[in-house]
Design a protein around this motif. Sequence first.
Motif, PDB file in Angstrom:
ATOM      1  N   ALA A  68       0.819  -1.225   0.000  1.00  0.00           N
ATOM      2  CA  ALA A  68       0.000   0.000   0.000  1.00  0.00           C
ATOM      3  C   ALA A  68       0.849   1.269   0.000  1.00  0.00           C
ATOM      4  N   THR A  69       2.179   1.120  -0.019  1.00  0.00           N
ATOM      5  CA  THR A  69       3.036   2.310   0.080  1.00  0.00           C
ATOM      6  C   THR A  69       3.384   2.910  -1.277  1.00  0.00           C
ATOM      7  N   SER A  70       2.884   2.315  -2.357  1.00  0.00           N
ATOM      8  CA  SER A  70       3.288   2.791  -3.685  1.00  0.00           C
ATOM      9  C   SER A  70       2.275   2.332  -4.728  1.00  0.00           C
ATOM     10  N   GLY A  71       2.307   2.984  -5.877  1.00  0.00           N
ATOM     11  CA  GLY A  71       1.595   2.507  -7.062  1.00  0.00           C
ATOM     12  C   GLY A  71       0.133   2.150  -6.862  1.00  0.00           C
ATOM     13  N   GLY A  87       3.275  -2.389   4.263  1.00  0.00           N
ATOM     14  CA  GLY A  87       4.469  -2.219   3.437  1.00  0.00           C
ATOM     15  C   GLY A  87       5.682  -2.184   4.335  1.00  0.00           C
ATOM     16  N   ARG A  88       6.852  -1.903   3.722  1.00  0.00           N
ATOM     17  CA  ARG A  88       8.092  -1.800   4.516  1.00  0.00           C
ATOM     18  C   ARG A  88       8.534  -0.356   4.693  1.00  0.00           C
ATOM     19  N   ASN A  89       8.106   0.514   3.804  1.00  0.00           N
ATOM     20  CA  ASN A  89       8.569   1.907   3.795  1.00  0.00           C
ATOM     21  C   ASN A  89       7.895   2.693   4.930  1.00  0.00           C
ATOM     22  N   SER A  90       8.639   2.856   6.054  1.00  0.00           N
ATOM     23  CA  SER A  90       8.015   3.434   7.256  1.00  0.00           C
ATOM     24  C   SER A  90       7.617   4.896   7.059  1.00  0.00           C
ATOM     25  N   ASP A 134       7.932  -7.004   6.316  1.00  0.00           N
ATOM     26  CA  ASP A 134       8.469  -7.549   5.076  1.00  0.00           C
ATOM     27  C   ASP A 134       7.662  -8.814   4.793  1.00  0.00           C
ATOM     28  N   ALA A 135       6.954  -8.821   3.688  1.00  0.00           N
ATOM     29  CA  ALA A 135       6.040  -9.934   3.398  1.00  0.00           C
ATOM     30  C   ALA A 135       6.767 -11.242   3.117  1.00  0.00           C
ATOM     31  N   THR A 136       8.095 -11.187   2.926  1.00  0.00           N
ATOM     32  CA  THR A 136       8.834 -12.425   2.682  1.00  0.00           C
ATOM     33  C   THR A 136       9.292 -13.083   3.991  1.00  0.00           C
ATOM     34  N   LEU A 141      -4.055  -8.830  -1.485  1.00  0.00           N
ATOM     35  CA  LEU A 141      -2.625  -9.191  -1.522  1.00  0.00           C
ATOM     36  C   LEU A 141      -2.040  -8.672  -2.832  1.00  0.00           C
ATOM     37  N   ASN A 142      -1.382  -7.528  -2.721  1.00  0.00           N
ATOM     38  CA  ASN A 142      -0.955  -6.769  -3.897  1.00  0.00           C
ATOM     39  C   ASN A 142       0.559  -6.559  -3.945  1.00  0.00           C
ATOM     40  N   ALA A 143       1.246  -6.726  -2.805  1.00  0.00           N
ATOM     41  CA  ALA A 143       2.695  -6.455  -2.773  1.00  0.00           C
ATOM     42  C   ALA A 143       3.405  -7.317  -3.810  1.00  0.00           C
ATOM     43  N   ALA A 176      11.254 -15.180 -14.618  1.00  0.00           N
ATOM     44  CA  ALA A 176      11.059 -15.129 -13.158  1.00  0.00           C
ATOM     45  C   ALA A 176       9.708 -14.495 -12.805  1.00  0.00           C
ATOM     46  N   TYR A 177       9.472 -13.318 -13.344  1.00  0.00           N
ATOM     47  CA  TYR A 177       8.227 -12.605 -13.011  1.00  0.00           C
ATOM     48  C   TYR A 177       7.009 -13.418 -13.471  1.00  0.00           C
ATOM     49  N   GLY A 178       7.076 -13.924 -14.717  1.00  0.00           N
ATOM     50  CA  GLY A 178       5.939 -14.679 -15.260  1.00  0.00           C
ATOM     51  C   GLY A 178       5.681 -15.950 -14.473  1.00  0.00           C
ATOM     52  N   PHE A 236      -0.371  -3.193 -18.383  1.00  0.00           N
ATOM     53  CA  PHE A 236       0.670  -2.255 -17.919  1.00  0.00           C
ATOM     54  C   PHE A 236       0.050  -1.105 -17.130  1.00  0.00           C
ATOM     55  N   VAL A 237       0.652  -0.821 -15.975  1.00  0.00           N
ATOM     56  CA  VAL A 237       0.217   0.290 -15.122  1.00  0.00           C
ATOM     57  C   VAL A 237       1.442   1.149 -14.842  1.00  0.00           C
ATOM     58  N   LYS A 238       1.279   2.478 -14.988  1.00  0.00           N
ATOM     59  CA  LYS A 238       2.432   3.376 -14.768  1.00  0.00           C
ATOM     60  C   LYS A 238       2.655   3.568 -13.272  1.00  0.00           C
ATOM     61  N   THR A 239       3.654   2.883 -12.743  1.00  0.00           N
ATOM     62  CA  THR A 239       3.982   2.939 -11.309  1.00  0.00           C
ATOM     63  C   THR A 239       5.512   2.897 -11.186  1.00  0.00           C
ATOM     64  N   PRO A 240       6.050   3.070  -9.986  1.00  0.00           N
ATOM     65  CA  PRO A 240       7.502   2.927  -9.828  1.00  0.00           C
ATOM     66  C   PRO A 240       8.017   1.565 -10.327  1.00  0.00           C
TER      67      PRO A 240
HETATM   68  N1  NAP Z   1       2.605  -1.855 -12.681  1.00  0.00           N
HETATM   69  C1  NAP Z   1       2.232  -2.787 -13.541  1.00  0.00           C
HETATM   70  O1  NAP Z   1       2.270  -2.586 -14.786  1.00  0.00           O
HETATM   71  C2  NAP Z   1       1.692  -4.114 -13.043  1.00  0.00           C
HETATM   72  C3  NAP Z   1       1.164  -4.995 -13.990  1.00  0.00           C
HETATM   73  C4  NAP Z   1       0.697  -6.227 -13.567  1.00  0.00           C
HETATM   74  C5  NAP Z   1       0.734  -6.571 -12.236  1.00  0.00           C
HETATM   75  N2  NAP Z   1       1.269  -5.685 -11.320  1.00  0.00           N
HETATM   76  C6  NAP Z   1       1.306  -6.103  -9.924  1.00  0.00           C
HETATM   77  O2  NAP Z   1       0.636  -5.151  -9.135  1.00  0.00           O
HETATM   78  C7  NAP Z   1       1.202  -5.153  -7.810  1.00  0.00           C
HETATM   79  C8  NAP Z   1       1.526  -3.721  -7.403  1.00  0.00           C
HETATM   80  O3  NAP Z   1       2.493  -3.237  -8.319  1.00  0.00           O
HETATM   81  P1  NAP Z   1       2.829  -1.686  -8.511  1.00  0.00           P
HETATM   82  O4  NAP Z   1       3.039  -1.499  -9.965  1.00  0.00           O
HETATM   83  O5  NAP Z   1       1.858  -0.845  -7.786  1.00  0.00           O
HETATM   84  O6  NAP Z   1       4.296  -1.662  -7.845  1.00  0.00           O
HETATM   85  P2  NAP Z   1       5.046  -0.628  -6.881  1.00  0.00           P
HETATM   86  O7  NAP Z   1       4.574   0.762  -7.103  1.00  0.00           O
HETATM   87  O8  NAP Z   1       6.485  -0.923  -7.036  1.00  0.00           O
HETATM   88  O9  NAP Z   1       4.555  -1.109  -5.427  1.00  0.00           O
HETATM   89  C9  NAP Z   1       4.954  -2.347  -4.920  1.00  0.00           C
HETATM   90  C10 NAP Z   1       4.469  -2.469  -3.493  1.00  0.00           C
HETATM   91  O10 NAP Z   1       4.848  -3.759  -2.996  1.00  0.00           O
HETATM   92  C11 NAP Z   1       5.451  -3.589  -1.723  1.00  0.00           C
HETATM   93  N3  NAP Z   1       6.482  -4.599  -1.496  1.00  0.00           N
HETATM   94  C12 NAP Z   1       7.475  -4.977  -2.331  1.00  0.00           C
HETATM   95  N4  NAP Z   1       8.262  -5.888  -1.734  1.00  0.00           N
HETATM   96  C13 NAP Z   1       7.744  -6.089  -0.495  1.00  0.00           C
HETATM   97  C14 NAP Z   1       8.111  -6.908   0.604  1.00  0.00           C
HETATM   98  N5  NAP Z   1       9.175  -7.729   0.565  1.00  0.00           N
HETATM   99  N6  NAP Z   1       7.359  -6.861   1.714  1.00  0.00           N
HETATM  100  C15 NAP Z   1       6.287  -6.044   1.797  1.00  0.00           C
HETATM  101  N7  NAP Z   1       5.881  -5.248   0.786  1.00  0.00           N
HETATM  102  C16 NAP Z   1       6.611  -5.267  -0.331  1.00  0.00           C
HETATM  103  C17 NAP Z   1       6.105  -2.210  -1.765  1.00  0.00           C
HETATM  104  O11 NAP Z   1       6.139  -1.693  -0.443  1.00  0.00           O
HETATM  105  P3  NAP Z   1       7.477  -1.347   0.376  1.00  0.00           P
HETATM  106  O12 NAP Z   1       8.496  -0.868  -0.584  1.00  0.00           O
HETATM  107  O13 NAP Z   1       7.013  -0.343   1.373  1.00  0.00           O
HETATM  108  O14 NAP Z   1       7.828  -2.648   1.009  1.00  0.00           O
HETATM  109  C18 NAP Z   1       5.083  -1.411  -2.587  1.00  0.00           C
HETATM  110  O15 NAP Z   1       4.092  -0.871  -1.768  1.00  0.00           O
HETATM  111  C19 NAP Z   1       2.431  -6.080  -7.884  1.00  0.00           C
HETATM  112  O16 NAP Z   1       2.089  -7.348  -7.374  1.00  0.00           O
HETATM  113  C20 NAP Z   1       2.722  -6.154  -9.358  1.00  0.00           C
HETATM  114  O17 NAP Z   1       3.390  -7.329  -9.722  1.00  0.00           O
HETATM  115  C21 NAP Z   1       1.740  -4.466 -11.693  1.00  0.00           C
END
Ligand code: NAP
Length: 236
Positions: free
Chosen positions: A8-11, A31-34, A52-54, A74-76, A138-140, A169-173
Amino acid sequence: MITLITGATSGIGEQLALKYAAKGDTVIACGRNSDKLAELAKHSNIQSCEFDATDLAQVKAATGEFSHFDRVILNAGNCEYIDDARNFDSALFARVISVNLLAMGYCLEALLPKIARGGQLVMVSSSVTYLPLPRSEAYGASKAGVSYLAKSLAIDLNDVDVTLVHPGFVKTPLTKKNDFAMPMAVTATAAADYMIKGIAKRRKEVHFPYRFTLILKALRILPLPLWLKIAKGLAR
Ligand SMILES: NC(=O)c1ccc[n+]([C@@H]2O[C@H](COP(=O)([O-])OP(=O)(O)OC[C@H]3O[C@@H](n4cnc5c(N)ncnc54)[C@H](OP(=O)(O)O)[C@@H]3O)[C@@H](O)[C@H]2O)c1
């Protein structure tokens, strides 16, 4: 309604947290980002939860104070590409599988028993699972695991509805580092809107943007050798 959101801390996750909070839900933002969590918790409807979700012990300790949820999203996740398949990087592979797939298992163990009867479990996978794509070993593979996991849970869970999300595709970090064209990419706020609508309808699968995901779904009827030829062209 109590909604817990990982990542929930990003994207996408951040937009989901802000939108559900604006609707009046009590949101548990994880999330991890305090610093980012502290910023989110300034919103009167958002509580932060840092882990840390891992790390199963961290997930259990951080979420222990919460007794129940109506919705768990569950989105992390993270994305790293395999740039040299011939010299396969197993450490990268393990990192991606760990955060995208194993962490889902840890969150399920800690959170699933606390989802109220009639509640919802939402699992974010990716449209990458529709077809094998270059550099996505890996990702796939991690997201294919998430999709299977969600579909199987949808069979076995009787009093919790499962929604599987396949974003394009979603524009995120996460995608900022992509050095290739991202056809029909949407903003994180649009992605959150698609998801909130589908989750409200308790859809089994939410995918977006439709034009993009429908094209990928249609391409799945191609014989594998033909798709591999096309994908090799994309890789060049
Ligand atoms: N963007 C795309 O085009 C796209 C497309 C398909 C699917 N997705 C999926 O959508 C989800 C969200 O992606 P996003 O694009 O919004 O990415 P993002 O902006 O990079 O955000 C990723 C989030 O996951 C958290 N995270 C990563 N590693 C973690 C860990 N070890 N423990 C706890 N939290 C962790 C991060 O939080 P902290 O850094 O605070 O830990 C951050 O809040 C992901 O599962 C991604 O695979 C994205």
